[in-house]
Design an enzyme around this catalytic site. Structure first.
Site, PDB file in Angstrom:
ATOM      1  N   GLU B 145      27.804  38.507  32.533  1.00  0.00           N
ATOM      2  CA  GLU B 145      28.761  36.954  31.624  1.00  0.00           C
ATOM      3  C   GLU B 145      27.988  36.402  31.815  1.00  0.00           C
ATOM      4  O   GLU B 145      28.248  34.676  31.865  1.00  0.00           O
ATOM      5  CB  GLU B 145      29.899  36.505  32.703  1.00  0.00           C
ATOM      6  CG  GLU B 145      31.227  37.492  32.826  1.00  0.00           C
ATOM      7  CD  GLU B 145      32.427  37.345  33.991  1.00  0.00           C
ATOM      8  OE1 GLU B 145      31.976  36.418  34.712  1.00  0.00           O
ATOM      9  OE2 GLU B 145      32.959  38.029  34.121  1.00  0.00           O
ATOM     10  N   GLU B 318      35.844  44.615  32.868  1.00  0.00           N
ATOM     11  CA  GLU B 318      36.114  44.357  34.225  1.00  0.00           C
ATOM     12  C   GLU B 318      37.417  44.527  33.351  1.00  0.00           C
ATOM     13  O   GLU B 318      38.053  43.425  33.013  1.00  0.00           O
ATOM     14  CB  GLU B 318      35.018  43.180  34.418  1.00  0.00           C
ATOM     15  CG  GLU B 318      33.376  43.137  35.300  1.00  0.00           C
ATOM     16  CD  GLU B 318      33.443  41.460  35.516  1.00  0.00           C
ATOM     17  OE1 GLU B 318      34.219  41.093  35.934  1.00  0.00           O
ATOM     18  OE2 GLU B 318      31.875  41.765  35.780  1.00  0.00           O
TER      19      GLU B 318
END
Lengths: 653, 653, 653
Positions: B145, B318
């Site tokens: 991320e 995710e």
């Protein structure tokens, strides 16, 4: 019962000494029993390092004694002088943003600083040695309002070093720390205690276990700091009571720990200041309705809490006397309230109430804070209302205080835990307790607070025990819960963590299988507007809801409109699966009181009752008369059948 | 089409190794195809400098391989260990306020730090050398991320030095920089690159050209950082796919640049977390209506965006499995949504979806984040819904994905530019794109995003192209706009700056005379409530309005109620002279679709459709059934005629 | 009267010199009288230390002179170049948070820095020596907008040292300082001036006397800084006017002190920017109603204020020409307003108005700020409206300005005092004055501002004097109040402190016994919604209420609904015991005007009148025509009987 005592906070050093005698005369004539002096006076006591100047205090004490005024002396450690700070600049508290908080107001120190602790011990010793056995001195106050101005949780390098030592004591090995904190997550492992960092400036949130230990450490530093002074005072001033003045809604340290060191817990009660400041507790309509009276429960909450922290003895050592200076708005009290607040404290068992302050200072930070006298020595409203109180405490035969009907567990660790990990923007532990308390108080129920540690041995004393939001359940408490027959209302979120701030191995609540009423599989926090109504009941879960799997031996008493357990009972344990809005909270507690055989009344928003044996005190915060006949067939001991606004009554039930 | 793959994010190092075999069995039985492992594990992999410990990972990979579970391995560079940070403390990212952001959570590094880059290369090499050709390993994820927690734009001295180098490369001479930035204004001239400062702590706003270059620099640092790992992985793990997991609404770096380096763009989709967090995109009624389902467009927006960034291949790596821990409130999903989100991703062309995480951790920061299993290994809701998905991907014959009908230009430079110079408090580029996207999606239109660079060659593929808020128009794009016959909707604010962040010499839009439909003479930003209605149309301009002088060859299609051009067309270019509120946006796009021959439906707030050739997927976020007959005469391939809440269907149109 | 002058702010250094001649021609043809140049040009004037480059300015001045355009030259000291800042980095201003405010925009200096002052003297000398007697030069502007961007109150170590010197001068002995500040409170005593600290980072609020002296010091530093330049300009450019351009609502320094140094006070008038920015002054409906016209009183307020600061001579040196770039939203003016704002300034007595800026810059921070010309040199709306103004000032016979009817005391010390100690969250001194001003202006009353110092000698010039919120009453002012027959309206909070920021010995108001109408025993601040209605009157006290004891010789004119004095008169002094809401303010002032023989009209929200002898100017901010007949029997000198929106008229009453 011994009659309550009335006092005032007095700063002779702020005034010309030619006023002191006449001050003492006026105090005596007003009916004051005592004054508190010496607070913040370090700069006068020790104007230069080592040059101790206490003659003025001697003169003041002698004069007061001569007029029959007793004295509570303060240690002046909340205001270290400039020369002291300059001699050890690293003593300053440091903010969460990493900036030192500088000299120029008060509380500019870190509790963990050893050098400052030594200085505090020295000045305490000087004062106690001189006046410890002065006949006027009946007690001592340590420092002032620990926790005020947000310095308890300080983030200096001094604090960091002390924290590392504290952790080494707690965990002995750094592997134990890594395991307890779960540091394998995000590669946060430490190789030695010397590597541990402060939790305040991390990129995203630090480990909640890290924070939790930092909060425990910070609380322990306050406790250590206070103990140092208490030990000196015990030695040098035998037979005197020691107190510390707590504040409202300060949760940064465990008040039970400090309270256990002193004889008397006291607190500083500013009803109007708190009402305007603590806005999250009240909607605007409520704030306006009680703007001149104060919230009807905020004072009682703290009266009941601090009655518990030192085992029963407690005072209001600062009582609001008129408009103050520190709230967003500083409103003048309704006529009668200044006196009523003192009477209410006595109703809850206070031994003494002391108005802050004798005379309004015309200078410096608190010049807009009212006193009994105005700056020009003319009497303010509070002077006359204090006189009424002085008369009342002499004319009323005060019933002996007694134990409450319902116990609420106050868990400072929970306050820390849920502020570290609210999980929902509206989850505030104080508010959870406060709403529970208010709901009971509107029924006229008398409440005691107890700590999780005390709970282990005292559950049997109460007809009902409520423990919402308890952080972690100790084996001792679990054992007591299993032994007692007292009905216990748990949840939301109670016993949901281990002491290390982990989810328990068998999920929450972390109770022995033999008593656990259900298993919480998961929880959700609820955005404003997303309520969960309860089937066939008024009110809803708000803020927080838990999804549970009830134990085979448990009964689902109530369920949500979407068909899930809302209230689950197994034997004496009832679990509440969400945060109840006021209507639902009222519904649950009325039912719980009913089951427990506790009589309830409907006192409404503005009238409160505190029991004392078979007597009850009635306190009217509302703007309209309260008809005592609404309580049923009672015998009026003090007051008339209609209790007026700002009025007070004593009845025998 | 190859069937989609289903996976989970797995952290074996969080659990006792005795659980690993049974984990693998449960994964296999559930129908998982793969797991992602190794993320954040640096502390376990290298507990002391140079002491590499990968045997545990070997054991885990072997076990997974044995059970037929494939693996995506992660580089652990988002969580440098304590010893590493202590060895080079200047590697920490620094906040806009000038404070370093310390160790104790994650992402505590600056992308520009050469020392840290070397360490990342070293650890990546270690892992890739050991497992690059392990038969279980099918791919790699770099770091985690990028952009999360706001560390991309860091303000340390390390960053400053790197920025000066970057500027020297870009401008070659400091005079060129002074000219490009217009530094004669306010005497901001620099005499050398070594004089350039950071733009973050200036007295009032810094030069927008200064900021723009700092934003470009910051984005480039991410790209350089990522490339280093990609190059190593390509060399040591041939034939495996490389990805990075993007986040929602992160605009701090150009995802097309990072996407071009990897094989697969993946992203982390948390529908409920995003809905509660990104409150500026939704009013309260909308947030409450979709609180348990997620916004019907936020996921699709990012599916379509990240499908573009790596040229078509993309994953959800995710996927939210239940309540999370990081939004203001963390709500439980409506039954069926956990599965539907995965199916929706497949409908938009995802090759794989992976739930985060296999088992909820009982410790550390994310202990309140759900998993497929609870901390006690019992299955959570998501376990069963993932099982449904596993079955669906095996039973459904997935239609081949196809190109969208409308292209929206996504311009990361515009996101930076308009955050640097919003000019009106409500001008937010993401919101502008999002409202455009939502408007099209409510019509059932399939949308593709393309970058300004891609647009040059791809305009002809679409029936309509929309490019609101484009920062600066390159010669290549302008040429393509002049060549294509595809209708293009421009504005507001499109092509209004040069690349140096100056107003173009001939004013905006900066297009060749041969095609420019109008000249923007000046603009205004509109305070809330000051709307500009459009004559004879529903809706208004809000937030932003442009005053224009139409070209002689252009037609004013619509005008404002105060008589000024609102929509101006010249050939295939239509310019929209303001920010359209939802009603007006709908009106404009319906008309544009109609002109372009694009069929529109009225799907309303909660139902969405994605085309795949002559098939279409129907996804129901709404709380009520959707009647497929509303789409006209369609053939139902999967599902029944009424698509229930959280339901899914495939039809042939 | 001499006709007003029209100008523009011009930055030749931003443009190619080939444009300069044509610029001058266009200015002449438009009817401009002058331009202001040189502001912010230090970087061009001295690109390297000591290398002075003024030939470009010579060329520009010569060209302008050739075309009959006069010039106001600026000192460039608001933008020190990079090399200068690098040579003395401690010159940077430091924020309240303790962080230096860095190079990269403007105003990056502390006023107290002696080294920077020397540099300013040097560059001022260079420019003044070269052009002080150039025939085009008619005046000078020092620096730019002192007080803008919040750098007046700076907190660097440089500032601290200067503050200690300032205190030593003021108090001579540190004991005197300790007494004046009341430092015995909270042990804040200093043993020497070198121990005094900054007041900004204290644990809780610092002593208000400490803050007050810091505010006085900060103001004095601006005054010293400005004097240095004025002294040089007087010497090197004899016969030219000197000005400084003030801003709207800046209260950080005493504008009377700076105004006294210069010949002409000028200010920068941005009606739409201010309306959207200063939101606390206006509710949303008002902001929307006047979003394109500006608040009808904000400009007049500052016109009247800055007419006072230099003793009558004043200019608008920057006038908004269209949308600007710095407000939350930047809205386009209604047609006619750009011209009307200039005419309104002339109506209030301005000698000159100058539009900012001649041509919109396409680069750097203000690229979105309109000019008379667009970046491409095409004329903007303002160009044509400026032309209309140029014609009007030549065609209209401007009546001679005259003294106002009512004086309002503007007390900069009060602004500092009540921001230091608001005591209630809604107590804002500017707002108090502004609401008073607006109330009078809606009656068509012409207002003058005077300073507390001026008031001593000028009370007799007015039919009525209003002094709400005066900080401290000097003996001179008290004497004048006792001598004059002019009715004076005092309160709330007027004369409530000593100069040392203490409560007066005889409580407030601190007036001689011979004239004091009452004693304020205590005050309260009122939370929103807690109003105090006035018996038999419309409106209420809001925000603030005072409890008083009227003097035996005073009359209680009005009282509150709860029976307390609201308006108390003794001789010519009337005391208003609270903050009046608009309805009550209007009621009080209408009554006061009536008693004082001042004629009132009902101009409503959007029309304003300024008298000039027996003439009156009418300015229409409203969206509808104003019928002059509503003023009674007037003779129309300029304009027609209906003044249209954005229209202007002159009548003889």
């Amino acid at each position: 019962m011994t009659r309550p005592q009335l006092g005032a906070c007095y700063f002779p050093e702020h005034w010309d000494s030619s006023d002191w005698r006449s001050d003492a005369e006026m105090m005596r004539d007003l009916g004051l029993d005592f004054v508190r002096i010496g607070e913040f006076a370090w700069g006068v006591i020790e104007p230069e390092p080592g040059q101790i100047n206490l003659d003025w205090m001697q003169q003041s004490l002698d004069l007061l004694y001569e007029h029959g005024i007793k004295v509570v002396l303060c240690t002046p450690t909340a205001t270290p002088p400039k020369w002291l700070v300059d001699s050890m600049p690293d003593m300053l508290a440091t903010g969460r943003d990493g900036r030192p908080r500088t000299f120029g107001s008060r509380r500019h120190y870190s509790f963990s600083h050893q050098g400052y602790r030594r200085e505090c011990a020295r000045i305490t010793t000087e004062i106690a040695r001189r006046f410890g056995t002065h006949p006027a001195v009946i007690g001592w106050q340590t420092d002032n309002e620990y926790g005020c101005h947000d310095t308890t949780i300080s983030f200096s390098q001094t604090d960091l070093l002390a924290f590392r030592d504290w952790l080494a004591q707690r965990y002995q090995s750094v592997d134990a720390l890594n395991r307890a904190w779960g540091n394998t997550f995000w590669s946060m492992q430490y190789a030695s205690f010397d590597e541990v960092e402060l939790p305040n400036l991390t990129v995203t949130e630090a480990n909640p276990s890290h924070w939790m230990d930092y909060r425990r450490f910070a609380s322990d530093m306050v406790v250590e700091f206070n103990r140092l002074q208490v030990d000196i005072l015990r030695r040098l001033s035998p037979g005197r009571d020691i107190t510390h003045n707590f504040m409202g809604r300060i949760l940064d340290f465990d008040h039970f720990d400090v309270g256990a060191q002193v004889d008397i817990s006291s607190w500083d009660s500013y009803p109007l200041g708190f009402l305007d400041q603590e806005r999250d507790l009240h909607d605007q309509a409520h704030r306006l309705a009680f703007a001149r009276a104060g919230d009807p429960d905020f004072q009682g909450f703290h009266h009941d809490l601090y009655r518990a922290t030192s085992g029963g003895r407690w005072w209001v050592i600062e009582q609001q006397p008129g408009p103050v200076n520190w709230a967003p708005n500083n409103i003048a009290p309704r006529k009668g309230m200044i006196g009523l607040w003192a009477l209410e404290a006595f109703a809850h068992g206070a031994e003494a109430v002391s108005y802050f302050r004798w005379r309004q200072a015309p200078f410096a930070q608190e010049q807009m804070h009212a006193g009994l006298l105005r700056p020009d020595r003319s009497p303010a409203e509070a002077f006359f209302e204090a006189g009424d109180v002085a008369e009342a405490i002499r004319s009323i035969d005060w019933p002996q205080a007694s134990c409450g009907q319902v116990a609420i567990i106050m868990d400072y660790e929970a306050a820390w835990a849920w502020s570290i990990q609210p999980q929902g923007e509206d989850f505030d532990y104080f508010r959870l307790l406060f709403e529970t308390y208010r709901s009971l108080r509107k029924f006229g129920v008398s409440v005691d607070f107890i700590s999780p540690d005390q709970a282990g041995s005292r559950l049997d004393e109460y007809a009902l025990c409520v423990m919402p939001g308890l952080f972690s359940c100790s084996p001792e408490l679990a054992h007591a819960m299993a032994q007692t027959k007292t009905p216990i209302l748990l949840g939301p979120r109670s016993a949901s963590k281990t002491g290390e701030f982990q989810i328990p191995a068998s999920l929450a609540p972390d109770l022995p299988d033999a008593i656990r009423p259900l298993t919480v599989t998961h929880v959700e926090s609820l955005v404003t507007g997303l309520d969960v109504p309860i089937e066939g009941r008024s009110g809803s879960f708000v803020h927080w809801r838990e999804f549970t799997s009830p134990h085979a031996d448990a009964d689902v008493l109530w369920q949500t409109a979407d068909g899930l357990p809302a209230l689950v009972r197994r034997d004496n344990l009832t679990y509440q699966c969400g945060w109840a809005d006021p209507a639902l909270m009222s519904d649950i507690l009325r039912s719980a009181c009913c089951d427990a055989g506790i009589q309830t009344f409907d006192l409404g928003d503005g009238v409160r009752m505190r029991r004392a044996g078979d007597h009850a005190f009635i306190i009217n915060y509302a703007g309209t008369d309260f008809d005592l006949a609404l309580l049923g067939d009672v015998h009026i001991v003090v007051g008339g059948p209609a209790v007026p606004p700002s009025g007070f009554a004593i009845v025998r039930l």
